[in-house]
Design a protein around this motif. Structure first.
Motif, PDB file in Angstrom:
ATOM      1  N   LYS A   1       6.581   7.238  -6.399  1.00 42.46           N
ATOM      2  CA  LYS A   1       7.086   6.351  -5.346  1.00 42.46           C
ATOM      3  C   LYS A   1       5.995   5.986  -4.341  1.00 42.46           C
ATOM      4  O   LYS A   1       4.986   6.676  -4.214  1.00 42.46           O
ATOM      5  CB  LYS A   1       8.240   7.026  -4.606  1.00 42.46           C
ATOM      6  CG  LYS A   1       7.851   8.327  -3.942  1.00 42.46           C
ATOM      7  CD  LYS A   1       9.054   9.040  -3.378  1.00 42.46           C
ATOM      8  CE  LYS A   1       8.685  10.431  -2.875  1.00 42.46           C
ATOM      9  NZ  LYS A   1       8.272  11.341  -3.988  1.00 42.46           N
ATOM     10  N   PHE A   2       6.203   4.889  -3.633  1.00 47.50           N
ATOM     11  CA  PHE A   2       5.464   4.563  -2.417  1.00 47.50           C
ATOM     12  C   PHE A   2       6.395   4.963  -1.282  1.00 47.50           C
ATOM     13  O   PHE A   2       7.288   4.204  -0.906  1.00 47.50           O
ATOM     14  CB  PHE A   2       5.146   3.065  -2.344  1.00 47.50           C
ATOM     15  CG  PHE A   2       3.956   2.632  -3.149  1.00 47.50           C
ATOM     16  CD1 PHE A   2       3.588   3.295  -4.321  1.00 47.50           C
ATOM     17  CD2 PHE A   2       3.198   1.549  -2.757  1.00 47.50           C
ATOM     18  CE1 PHE A   2       2.491   2.884  -5.063  1.00 47.50           C
ATOM     19  CE2 PHE A   2       2.100   1.129  -3.488  1.00 47.50           C
ATOM     20  CZ  PHE A   2       1.743   1.794  -4.646  1.00 47.50           C
TER      21      PHE A   2
ATOM     22  N   VAL B   1       8.360   0.663  -8.058  1.00 50.62           N
ATOM     23  CA  VAL B   1       6.911   0.486  -8.206  1.00 50.62           C
ATOM     24  C   VAL B   1       6.576   0.106  -9.641  1.00 50.62           C
ATOM     25  O   VAL B   1       5.830  -0.856  -9.896  1.00 50.62           O
ATOM     26  CB  VAL B   1       6.155   1.773  -7.805  1.00 50.62           C
ATOM     27  CG1 VAL B   1       4.675   1.645  -8.155  1.00 50.62           C
ATOM     28  CG2 VAL B   1       6.315   2.051  -6.321  1.00 50.62           C
ATOM     29  N   ALA B   2       7.126   0.842 -10.599  1.00 48.08           N
ATOM     30  CA  ALA B   2       6.846   0.549 -12.000  1.00 48.08           C
ATOM     31  C   ALA B   2       7.280  -0.865 -12.376  1.00 48.08           C
ATOM     32  O   ALA B   2       6.576  -1.572 -13.115  1.00 48.08           O
ATOM     33  CB  ALA B   2       7.536   1.577 -12.894  1.00 48.08           C
TER      34      ALA B   2
ATOM     35  N   ALA C   1      -0.087   6.782  -1.090  1.00 50.26           N
ATOM     36  CA  ALA C   1      -1.398   7.101  -0.533  1.00 50.26           C
ATOM     37  C   ALA C   1      -2.134   8.004  -1.511  1.00 50.26           C
ATOM     38  O   ALA C   1      -1.616   9.051  -1.899  1.00 50.26           O
ATOM     39  CB  ALA C   1      -1.262   7.784   0.820  1.00 50.26           C
ATOM     40  N   LEU C   2      -3.320   7.604  -1.896  1.00 46.14           N
ATOM     41  CA  LEU C   2      -4.164   8.446  -2.735  1.00 46.14           C
ATOM     42  C   LEU C   2      -5.164   9.153  -1.827  1.00 46.14           C
ATOM     43  O   LEU C   2      -6.020   8.510  -1.209  1.00 46.14           O
ATOM     44  CB  LEU C   2      -4.922   7.609  -3.767  1.00 46.14           C
ATOM     45  CG  LEU C   2      -4.113   7.011  -4.923  1.00 46.14           C
ATOM     46  CD1 LEU C   2      -5.029   6.158  -5.793  1.00 46.14           C
ATOM     47  CD2 LEU C   2      -3.453   8.094  -5.757  1.00 46.14           C
ATOM     48  N   ASP C   3      -5.025  10.472  -1.711  1.00 48.96           N
ATOM     49  CA  ASP C   3      -5.901  11.235  -0.834  1.00 48.96           C
ATOM     50  C   ASP C   3      -6.136  12.615  -1.451  1.00 48.96           C
ATOM     51  O   ASP C   3      -5.795  12.853  -2.613  1.00 48.96           O
ATOM     52  CB  ASP C   3      -5.298  11.344   0.580  1.00 48.96           C
ATOM     53  CG  ASP C   3      -3.858  11.842   0.571  1.00 48.96           C
ATOM     54  OD1 ASP C   3      -3.491  12.599  -0.374  1.00 48.96           O
ATOM     55  OD2 ASP C   3      -3.096  11.503   1.487  1.00 48.96           O
TER      56      ASP C   3
ATOM     57  N   ALA D   1       5.884  -4.423   0.387  1.00 51.70           N
ATOM     58  CA  ALA D   1       5.168  -3.697  -0.656  1.00 51.70           C
ATOM     59  C   ALA D   1       5.407  -4.278  -2.044  1.00 51.70           C
ATOM     60  O   ALA D   1       4.477  -4.350  -2.864  1.00 51.70           O
ATOM     61  CB  ALA D   1       5.558  -2.224  -0.628  1.00 51.70           C
ATOM     62  N   GLY D   2       6.632  -4.701  -2.331  1.00 56.66           N
ATOM     63  CA  GLY D   2       6.949  -5.196  -3.670  1.00 56.66           C
ATOM     64  C   GLY D   2       6.152  -6.423  -4.058  1.00 56.66           C
ATOM     65  O   GLY D   2       5.417  -6.414  -5.064  1.00 56.66           O
ATOM     66  N   PRO D   3       6.260  -7.526  -3.301  1.00 52.43           N
ATOM     67  CA  PRO D   3       5.486  -8.727  -3.654  1.00 52.43           C
ATOM     68  C   PRO D   3       3.977  -8.487  -3.640  1.00 52.43           C
ATOM     69  O   PRO D   3       3.252  -9.001  -4.502  1.00 52.43           O
ATOM     70  CB  PRO D   3       5.887  -9.727  -2.566  1.00 52.43           C
ATOM     71  CG  PRO D   3       7.230  -9.271  -2.092  1.00 52.43           C
ATOM     72  CD  PRO D   3       7.199  -7.779  -2.196  1.00 52.43           C
TER      73      PRO D   3
END
Length: 377
Positions: free
Chosen positions: A9-10, A19-20, A291-293, A355-357
């Motif tokens: 998820k975001f 998201v997928a 978030a990638l952290d 976020a979607g578009p």
């Protein structure tokens, strides 16, 4: 070209399923001939049941106690004799009335009631997704819902919540649901905290649930007393086991009393989704999360997906809201590149609201980089 889209998820914007779907739409807009498989994932926290349902599990409705006792209606997932029960949607933080924390009194009773529903339905394998819990009651609420009896010094049933454990005088496990003896329980657990002490459930996670410094001290002492009672009743002491402090001590009770085993949440989910089979013939995997952290690299879903794909020799890229990881850190985790919403929209508030578009736009760029643009037919 076969692409497996396996994001988490975001958080606060999109579910893993959403998201997928947006990534798949963006990829197909540029490369309509590509075989794009949407396979959303989770790490055992909120969204785990939705991911199971998207993978073909059946949804089973259940009404159980929320974190402060009010009834809530949610679903667990079933495939044959296997049940997936998610704590977050029953008695997690998201279920607190009006979002107000109640760290001393929040209970895990509802989780036990949901497990009881799975037992009544004939399930003999149960996966507990325990992320997102609202309370710190050492799993006492879960056990009482399954038939355990916890009394105070006046032989009265103990009040719900972690603080009340300090007044517990006895624990009787003789009334536990007998069907538990024939059930395999696996807990999705991604932490190694013990139950008590400076790295325990109350000290580390209590503040995230609204606990003050005084509350943490109260809860930690109460959990220590509870661990004494459980050790006396079971003949073994599990308070210092790695992961015992997960979900406010629910993990402790599940292992010490119910004989559960612990596994990383993403490993459980990938097995449930038969992810290794989905990788057969894949040319690319797209994973990601909001978030990638550095926390991502400590066993969260994208790191697990990347590890599995790398073992199968399939390249991996990621989509994300933003990332703080350097290309070298990403590469060490098996991720060739991260595509971030902030790369195309510097306004973070818009990234969250739209976020979607934006994710579809981002995925079109990803497709232009990585997929052959061949028209169908």
């Amino acid at each position: 070209m076969r692409v497996v889209v396996a994001p988490d998820k975001f958080k606060g914007s999109l579910t893993a399923v959403e998201v997928a779907g947006h990534v798949r739409a963006g990829l197909r807009a540029v490369a309509p001939a590509a075989d794009v498989v949407a396979l959303p994932v989770a790490d055992g926290g909120d969204g785990t049941v939705d991911v199971a349902l998207a993978a073909g599990f059946d949804g089973v409705q259940v009404t159980a106690a929320g974190p402060t006792g009010e009834p809530v209606t949610t679903r667990w997932a079933r495939r044959g004799d296997l049940a997936i029960v998610e704590m977050a949607t029953v008695c997690g933080l998201m279920r607190l009335p009006d979002g107000g924390p109640d760290p001393l009194r929040a209970t895990s009773v509802g989780l036990g009631e949901a497990v009881g529903a799975a037992l009544a339905a004939g399930c003999t394998r149960i996966v507990l997704g325990i992320g997102g819990s609202a309370g710190t009651d050492g799993g006492a609420g879960m056990l009482t819902a399954l038939g355990a009896v916890v009394l105070d010094a006046d032989a009265r049933p103990l009040r719900p919540g972690g603080a009340a454990l300090a007044a517990a005088a006895s624990l009787d496990l003789s009334g536990l649901d007998p069907r538990l003896a024939d059930v395999e329980i696996v807990v999705a657990c991604d932490v190694d905290n013990p139950l008590c002490g400076p790295s325990g459930a109350a000290a580390v996670y209590g503040p995230q649930k609204g606990a003050t410094g005084a509350d943490v001290a109260t809860l930690d002492a109460a959990l220590g007393h509870w661990a004494d009672l459980v050790a006396e009743a079971t003949g073994s002491d599990h308070r210092d086991d790695a992961g015992a402090g997960a979900a406010g001590g629910v993990s402790f009770a599940a292992c010490a009393v119910l004989g559960a085993t612990l596994r990383p949440g993403i490993d459980i989910v990938l097995d449930l989704l038969r992810f290794a089979e989905q990788l057969a013939g894949a040319d690319l995997v797209v994973t990601g999360e909001g978030a990638l952290d550095e926390q991502t690299l400590a066993g969260k879903a994208p790191a697990g997906v990347a590890a599995a794909a790398r073992a199968a020799g399939v390249p991996v890229v990621a989509v994300t809201g933003h990332t703080t990881l350097s290309p070298d850190r990403l590469a060490a985790a098996g991720i060739e590149r991260a595509y971030a919403l902030t790369d195309i929209e510097p306004d973070v508030s818009r990234c969250i609201a739209e976020a979607g578009p934006l994710l579809e736009e981002l995925s079109r760029g990803l497709a232009a980089d990585r997929l052959p643009q061949v028209a169908p037919g």
